[in-house]
Design a protein around this motif. Sequence first.
Motif, PDB file in Angstrom:
ATOM      1  N   SER A   1       0.832  -1.205   0.000  1.00 43.76           N
ATOM      2  CA  SER A   1       0.000   0.000   0.000  1.00 43.76           C
ATOM      3  C   SER A   1       0.865   1.254   0.000  1.00 43.76           C
ATOM      4  O   SER A   1       0.561   2.234  -0.677  1.00 43.76           O
TER       5      SER A   1
ATOM      6  N   GLY B   1      -0.136   2.454  -3.288  1.00 47.52           N
ATOM      7  CA  GLY B   1      -1.395   3.083  -2.914  1.00 47.52           C
ATOM      8  C   GLY B   1      -2.500   2.048  -2.789  1.00 47.52           C
ATOM      9  O   GLY B   1      -2.306   0.869  -3.066  1.00 47.52           O
ATOM     10  N   HIS B   2      -3.695   2.486  -2.358  1.00 46.81           N
ATOM     11  CA  HIS B   2      -4.823   1.565  -2.268  1.00 46.81           C
ATOM     12  C   HIS B   2      -6.135   2.297  -2.502  1.00 46.81           C
ATOM     13  O   HIS B   2      -6.237   3.509  -2.355  1.00 46.81           O
TER      14      HIS B   2
ATOM     15  N   GLN C   1      -9.191   6.319  -0.175  1.00 42.61           N
ATOM     16  CA  GLN C   1      -8.126   5.923  -1.106  1.00 42.61           C
ATOM     17  C   GLN C   1      -6.822   6.618  -0.746  1.00 42.61           C
ATOM     18  O   GLN C   1      -6.820   7.677  -0.125  1.00 42.61           O
TER      19      GLN C   1
ATOM     20  N   ILE D   1      -2.731   7.523  -2.225  1.00 45.07           N
ATOM     21  CA  ILE D   1      -1.720   7.539  -3.283  1.00 45.07           C
ATOM     22  C   ILE D   1      -0.441   6.937  -2.728  1.00 45.07           C
ATOM     23  O   ILE D   1      -0.049   7.234  -1.597  1.00 45.07           O
ATOM     24  N   GLY D   2       0.213   6.100  -3.524  1.00 46.99           N
ATOM     25  CA  GLY D   2       1.448   5.460  -3.092  1.00 46.99           C
ATOM     26  C   GLY D   2       2.688   6.209  -3.547  1.00 46.99           C
ATOM     27  O   GLY D   2       2.627   7.194  -4.283  1.00 46.99           O
TER      28      GLY D   2
ATOM     29  N   GLU E   1       3.420   7.035  -7.248  1.00 50.21           N
ATOM     30  CA  GLU E   1       2.724   8.210  -7.795  1.00 50.21           C
ATOM     31  C   GLU E   1       3.298   9.500  -7.236  1.00 50.21           C
ATOM     32  O   GLU E   1       3.476  10.482  -7.966  1.00 50.21           O
TER      33      GLU E   1
ATOM     34  N   ARG F   1      -3.042   0.221  -7.890  1.00 41.84           N
ATOM     35  CA  ARG F   1      -3.292   0.418  -6.461  1.00 41.84           C
ATOM     36  C   ARG F   1      -3.932  -0.845  -5.901  1.00 41.84           C
ATOM     37  O   ARG F   1      -4.648  -1.552  -6.605  1.00 41.84           O
TER      38      ARG F   1
END
Length: 199
Positions: A71, A75-76, A87, A89-90, A93, A135
């Motif tokens: 994650s 991201g997820h 949500q 961002i990982g 990104e 994600r």
Amino acid sequence: FESIIGQSQAIRLAVGRAQKAAIRDVPVLVLGETGTGKELFARAIHAASHRKDGPFVAINCAAMPKDLLESELFGHAKGAFTGADKQRIGAFEYADGGTLFLDEFGECAPEMQAKLLRALQPPPGKGPCHRVFQRLGESKERSSNVRIVAATNRNLLKDIRENLFREDLYYRLAVITLKLPPLRERRTDIPLLAEALLE
């Protein structure tokens, strides 16, 4: 590279190799014992590259549970797992246009290595820093332009022989390998380092 202190031959050779690596937009694998300055070199490589105005994102792969690392990197989606109430961002990104530093990379679990291998494979016709990933909890593919600098204090070649680390992932990262000398191999730098720390 002004932040790297030392005039010994060992550190000058490492700096020279890192300067050459900085101008090439390919992955770099930094090897060295704990305390040799792997993140310092990673930041210097970023600052000397054409990506210097982009983000530098550092992730310590050993400092978080393996189920959260995916994650953190990719991201997820909302509801992807228990506690994912929105949500996220990982790092892939966040680091778009810049550098992603994967510290203690050798500690990644085998399943995480497989996922990273896929993300680090540029699609046909794309540049060496083009990343495609998903994600957690999504089927949509996302992409970013991220240079990877990975670091470890482990002997990855030994880990490969013992089936602890993927050989294909090693060679995907080790386009340029930078080995940092321990302090015992650069004793003449001790007074310079001591002075800088005292200041």
